[in-house]
Scaffold this motif. Structure first.
Motif, PDB file in Angstrom:
ATOM      1  N   UNK A  90       0.696  -1.264   0.072  1.00 30.88           N
ATOM      2  CA  UNK A  90      -0.078   0.004  -0.244  1.00 30.88           C
ATOM      3  C   UNK A  90       0.819   1.161   0.193  1.00 30.88           C
ATOM      4  N   UNK A  91       2.201   1.080   0.355  1.00 28.78           N
ATOM      5  CA  UNK A  91       3.040   2.204   0.239  1.00 28.78           C
ATOM      6  C   UNK A  91       4.390   1.586  -0.119  1.00 28.78           C
ATOM      7  N   UNK A  92       5.349   2.327  -0.559  1.00 30.21           N
ATOM      8  CA  UNK A  92       6.649   1.884  -0.953  1.00 30.21           C
ATOM      9  C   UNK A  92       7.618   2.122   0.312  1.00 30.21           C
ATOM     10  N   UNK A  93       8.309   1.329   0.813  1.00 30.74           N
ATOM     11  CA  UNK A  93       9.006   1.359   1.985  1.00 30.74           C
ATOM     12  C   UNK A  93      10.189   2.294   1.727  1.00 30.74           C
ATOM     13  N   UNK A 157      -1.463  -2.678   5.394  1.00 30.90           N
ATOM     14  CA  UNK A 157      -0.277  -3.160   4.725  1.00 30.90           C
ATOM     15  C   UNK A 157       0.611  -2.003   4.291  1.00 30.90           C
ATOM     16  N   UNK A 158       0.726  -1.068   5.164  1.00 29.12           N
ATOM     17  CA  UNK A 158       1.864  -0.074   4.820  1.00 29.12           C
ATOM     18  C   UNK A 158       2.570   0.394   6.347  1.00 29.12           C
ATOM     19  N   UNK A 166       6.867   3.759  10.461  1.00 18.19           N
ATOM     20  CA  UNK A 166       5.851   4.539  11.127  1.00 18.19           C
ATOM     21  C   UNK A 166       5.179   4.272  12.314  1.00 18.19           C
ATOM     22  N   UNK A 167       5.331   3.004  12.725  1.00 16.39           N
ATOM     23  CA  UNK A 167       4.445   2.660  13.743  1.00 16.39           C
ATOM     24  C   UNK A 167       2.865   2.400  13.412  1.00 16.39           C
ATOM     25  N   UNK A 275      -5.862   2.315  11.740  1.00 21.75           N
ATOM     26  CA  UNK A 275      -4.811   2.358  10.789  1.00 21.75           C
ATOM     27  C   UNK A 275      -3.443   2.258  11.864  1.00 21.75           C
ATOM     28  N   UNK A 276      -3.578   2.773  13.021  1.00 25.87           N
ATOM     29  CA  UNK A 276      -2.343   2.632  14.134  1.00 25.87           C
ATOM     30  C   UNK A 276      -2.070   1.381  14.192  1.00 25.87           C
TER      31      UNK A 276
END
Length: 359
Positions: A90-93, A157-158, A166-167, A275-276
């Motif tokens: 869902x986001x590139x690391x 998934x991000x 990010x936590x 989300x967290x």
């Protein structure tokens, strides 16, 4: 029901790669949409480092899961022709300076929304369920409101963003939430109420067009469907099918007794909580408005839609796969597990490519 999935385009080494235009050119040479039903083709997204698939509409969950897997395999085969692969992240690391497609609308969004648009290399999973008319659709939207955060938690998934942990299980949702219309909505009541809100948003000038109505769930402007957009793209194909089964169950449940309607401020808090911590901590229960262990809240969702799942023949599959997700974890948990084994950013992406195409 149908599923749209957005994927990162990455090099074989695991780095995001701006080759969407090339991949789409290859796709246009070999793909032909069915004139009888939507879906099945590769589609553009906002950035050159991503691509989107869509399934044809299916009533049978097993058939839908097969279409999801087939769409992933087809997208990866076309990406290979451009020297790339697809990754359901869902986001590139990594730290990435992404590039918009060479498209007039994309350029207009980039110019108007600045850093918000620049940061939007994020990939979601969108579920469509058919409706008879817009009033039925709005009844479903209002019923979904308290449950959307649970769908987000299942899909998280991000956990990484721009080279840092990010936590969060779903940091995509935090980045996506910067758009003017993104996130939970107040109850609409009926189709006229929904249309009034959309028209007023357009009059504000804060969005360019109706395509930028980015609610967690909305009436589709393209199809006679409700489109649920809250989820991260799922690392595992079967998790995407689970999202579809639960959304369809919620749509059927909406035809029964109305849900209590929490204030939007409370839904924002519940969405942030999902989300967290995703599946590793508490979620806010839609039934009580209080925190409970994630597995218990997911169980409340399954119990809520149990009659609809049973009627559709989905109950056994959903119960089995929910147990799998709670045992194995969502994509964020899997990524963090790879980190614990010593995987760096690129290795996380390479492993994600393998998981994207597994099964």
């Amino acid at each position: 029901m149908g599923v749209e999935e957005e994927f990162l385009l990455v090099t074989p080494e695991g780095r995001p790669e701006p080759v969407a235009t090339t991949v789409l050119r290859h796709a246009s040479a070999v793909e032909q949409s069915s004139p009888d039903e939507p879906g099945g083709d590769l589609e553009k997204e906002f950035k050159q480092e991503q691509i989107e698939t869509s399934t044809p509409p299916r009533a049978d969950l097993t058939e839908l899961a097969a279409e999801i897997r087939a769409g992933r395999a087809r997208a990866d085969a076309l990406a290979r022709r451009a020297g790339a692969r697809i990754a359901a992240l869902a986001a590139a690391p990594q730290v990435v300076e992404s590039t918009v497609l060479p498209d007039r609308r994309a350029y207009a969004i980039r110019a108007e929304f600045g850093r918000t648009a620049q940061d939007q290399l994020t990939c979601g999973c969108h579920v469509h369920v058919s409706i008879d008319d817009p009033d039925e659709g709005v009844r479903i939207l209002d019923h979904l409101r308290p449950w959307n955060a649970v769908l987000l938690a299942l899909s998280g998934n991000s956990p990484s963003w721009q080279g840092s942990a990010t936590g969060y299980a779903s940091y995509r949702s935090q980045v996506w939430g910067r758009w003017p219309t993104a996130g939970p909505t107040a109850p609409f009541g009926d189709a006229a109420g929904y249309r009034s809100v959309v028209d007023e948003l357009l009059r504000t000038g804060a969005i360019l067009d109706e395509g930028m109505v980015y609610f967690d769930a909305r009436l589709s402007s393209r199809y006679p469907t409700v489109e649920v957009r809250v989820a991260d793209v799922c690392l595992d194909a079967e998790d995407a099918a689970l999202q579809a089964a639960l959304v369809r169950g919620l749509a059927e449940a909406a035809m029964g007794e109305p849900m209590r309607q929490p204030r939007t401020e409370l839904l924002r808090a519940a969405t942030w909580r999902a989300a967290r911590s995703g599946l590793t901590g508490d979620l806010v229960s839609p039934l009580t408005g209080t925190p409970l262990p994630a597995a218990e809240v997911v169980g409340q969702l399954v119990e809520h839609v149990r009659p609809a799942l049973a009627a559709a023949g989905d109950l056994e599959w959903v119960e089995r796969h929910v147990a799998t997700v709670l045992r194995r974890g969502n994509g964020a948990i899997q990524q963090l597990g790879w980190r614990a084994q010593g995987a760096d950013d690129d290795e996380v992406v390479r492993r994600a490519v393998d998981r994207t195409l597994a099964g």
